[in-house]
Design an enzyme around this catalytic site. Sequence first.
Site, short mmCIF file in Angstrom:
data_model
loop_
_atom_site.label_atom_id
_atom_site.label_comp_id
_atom_site.label_asym_id
_atom_site.label_seq_id
_atom_site.Cartn_x
_atom_site.Cartn_y
_atom_site.Cartn_z
N GLY A 264 0.82 -1.21 0.00
CA GLY A 264 0.00 0.00 0.00
C GLY A 264 0.85 1.25 0.00
CB ALA A 265 2.04 3.62 1.54
CG ASN A 268 10.80 4.75 2.09
OD1 ASN A 268 11.21 3.64 2.35
ND2 ASN A 268 9.97 4.98 1.09
CD GLU A 301 2.76 3.49 5.18
OE1 GLU A 301 3.93 3.38 5.62
OE2 GLU A 301 1.99 2.53 5.07
CG HIS A 304 5.25 3.24 10.12
ND1 HIS A 304 5.46 2.32 11.12
CD2 HIS A 304 4.54 2.58 9.16
CE1 HIS A 304 4.91 1.16 10.80
NE2 HIS A 304 4.33 1.29 9.62
#
Length: 873
Positions: A264-265, A268, A301, A304
């Site tokens: 999905g993604a 980074n 994301e 994260h």
Amino acid sequence: MRDDAARLIRLSDYRPPDYAIDEITLAFDLDPDATRVQARSRVRRTGPAEAPLVLDGVRLILERIAIDGAPLAPSAYRVDAETLTILAPPAEFTLEIDTRIGPAANTALEGLYVSGGRFCTQCEAEGFRKITYAIDRPDNLARYEVRLEADKARYPTLLSNGNLVESGDLPNGRHFTVWRDPHPKPTYLFAAVAGAFDSLFDTFTTRSGRVVQLGVHVDPGDAARAHYAMDCLKRSMAWDETAFAREYDLDVFNIVAVRDFNFGAMENKGLNVFNSAYVLADPATATDLDYEAIESIVGHEYFHNWTGNRITLRDWFQLCVKEGLTVYRDQEFSADQRSRPVQRIKDVRRLRARQFPEDAGPLAHPVRPAQYQKIDNFYTATVYEKGAEVIRMLRALIGDDAFARGMQLYFERCDGRAVTVEEFVAPFAETSGQDLSAFMGWYAQAGTPRVKARGVYDAAAQRYTLHLSQATAPTPGQHEKRALPIPMRIGFISRDGAILAAKRGADPVAREEHLVVFDTPTAELVFEGVVDRPTPALLRGFTAPVVLDDGLDDADRLAQMAHDPDAFTRWEAGQILGRAAILDRASGAVTLDAPLGAFAAALGRELDRAQEDPAFAALALRLPDLPDLIQRAETPDPDTLHAARSAVRARLAEALWDKLAARAAARGDAAFSADADAAGRRALKTAALDLAAAGGSRAADLLAAAFADARTMTEQIAALEAIGAAGLPGFDEALAAFYAQWRDNPLVLDKWFSAQAAAPRADALARVQALRGHPAFDLKNPNRVRALVAAFTTRNPVAFHAADGSGYGFLAEIAAEVDPLNPALAARLLGGFESWRRFDAGRQAKARAVLEALAARPGLSRNAAEIVTRTLA
């Protein structure tokens, strides 16, 4: 396969690396066919003096290697297919390695590859070793400086992690950028992107007053469809400051959307790379579920940044430390942005659909697995969704205050480190003062506990006694199971809906709800002062990932549907009634045309009060789907279950026709809004249309009108899928019209493929076979493959589990074709076989035959081989 078994990686074998790389400088001379990568690393020994330095590297052409500027003699090192070993390096030194790679030929989409003429990277879990030789494991954290150089006309945007520190033009039409990330990170969080994009820019001001530059970079012409993703990003940043006191820590945050992406993604640091399906949205091309997914995944994301990036993993066995925790955080974010009860029900549906079957099959594993061959195969619903439920239970067990303080202590203590599950749990034990050693069993034990509850009411004594037992079935490698601490939110109502308070044990006052921790094989709970016969709700809010058998009768369920104060309990009661009605017909306990009066009336009441929460009413209208029924049946026959479900839906459609038709024919809002209220109204309309479609020929005009008059993609695709599911004429005409309208939009065309693959029609397999040869089908594009193949295997059980084995043959054949191109994708597709042992002997024989043929296939990847071996075991 025997060779792969020898490469089994075990948690018990973990030891730290013998060397550490603290600083890495990378220089990329980007070319699709021959990219040159120069890596300069500061290395220091952390193990014994005689230890060699072993670096990971796959499919690299080594052009130069030197230590402190002096080239190494060939006798000083050796290279094989997966490593570069320097035999006797000094204690501290600068290592220089030049490699050459071919991004355009990288169809596995790991490392540096080309998507739509643009360079991008995917390094989790082990992709960095396809870029340069490195200590490619999560417990080596280094600071990075990255220089990207490329042709300016073809690749005007050059991005990497961290902050931009330098850029400029070069001779011959080339240019460069230099990025520096001040935060140490493991190799899997490295990212680089180069290409031509449409870019949307904005800013976010943190609570401390820093201004962060934001960018969302998409395909040329798509910037207008990126506004919602940007809005989600800004809301995520604000929410994390409020909910978890986490502030962003770089000057820039970039999101890049690419069409070719295995996941999905990817989070980074400072440069998230996304599957374009989870960035691009507008009312005409994206459904409300797409909008919800974008909100959830953008949040996930971003979150994260602290739970995964600033604090990362000691080893891949600890994957749940970042993924389970971050799924929990994104679920909480979505709940705060939308309806918390509705979000909870959706989370439970996803858990039961994806994780419960995994826990019940040959691929079952603990939230923290003990061994693996390819870590790519453990990005699973168990690690993610069940991992999130474990966090939710932790909060329930220790309380909101201790949980909040524990999170802050975790951030303070572990920032900048690579940690284990034990290091994550320790702060919560401190802040709560509780012994959490038994709770750790949720990380170590696979399988879904089954809780049985039976109650006895003594009217004279006004006492209710509840007898509980728990058991977990054996799973691969774990035959003995122990009792786990299960938090249960318990409350009572009377049949007429009155709230019944009760006292338990030493409670000084009667309570309307009780939190009980059930942590023994059996238990007896006594509630005093219960003034009427109670209907108990034992798992309000679904406080634990268990299967509950509470022994309630239909009258209790109907009372819960109508009156329980907990939305999950109300929804669950309806699901249990609907499931029982279907399974009774499938087993022959009642005839297919048996009456459903009380249940139909209960659903009618949900429609009548739908204005209170239309999104909840939409969920209530949707009966358990066929995959759910397959998991609940003893030896499921998909054909019989499908017929029984169709019969129940037909009776309900007949009983509720006027109400359903009115909802389904209602015009949508004139002005589109993506907010929860508007989405809830559309969800109710499409749920009504879905159930009305079971009405047979009388629904034909309603479905055709809904498709023709659709104002949004939510309404259009719902009508198309309802036409396909109804088995009525007009499906091909609707498909042709949809294709003509959207043939140039890849993401919408994915929906066109899926609508056909998921339609439970007699020609389903012939359709998907024909679609493999369609000009728009691309075996190298994961989105398109999933749109066709995964939709067929997960959403069309009748066709996939056909008694002649043709569905199994289709999956095996296409997985074998995908495997040489993209092993990770092939392995994920093969997960469709996880429930094969649940079926009759004939279907099992067909499934076993194709799995054994795959296992014997020469050159099968380690990814696919591991899944096949475990599935057959």
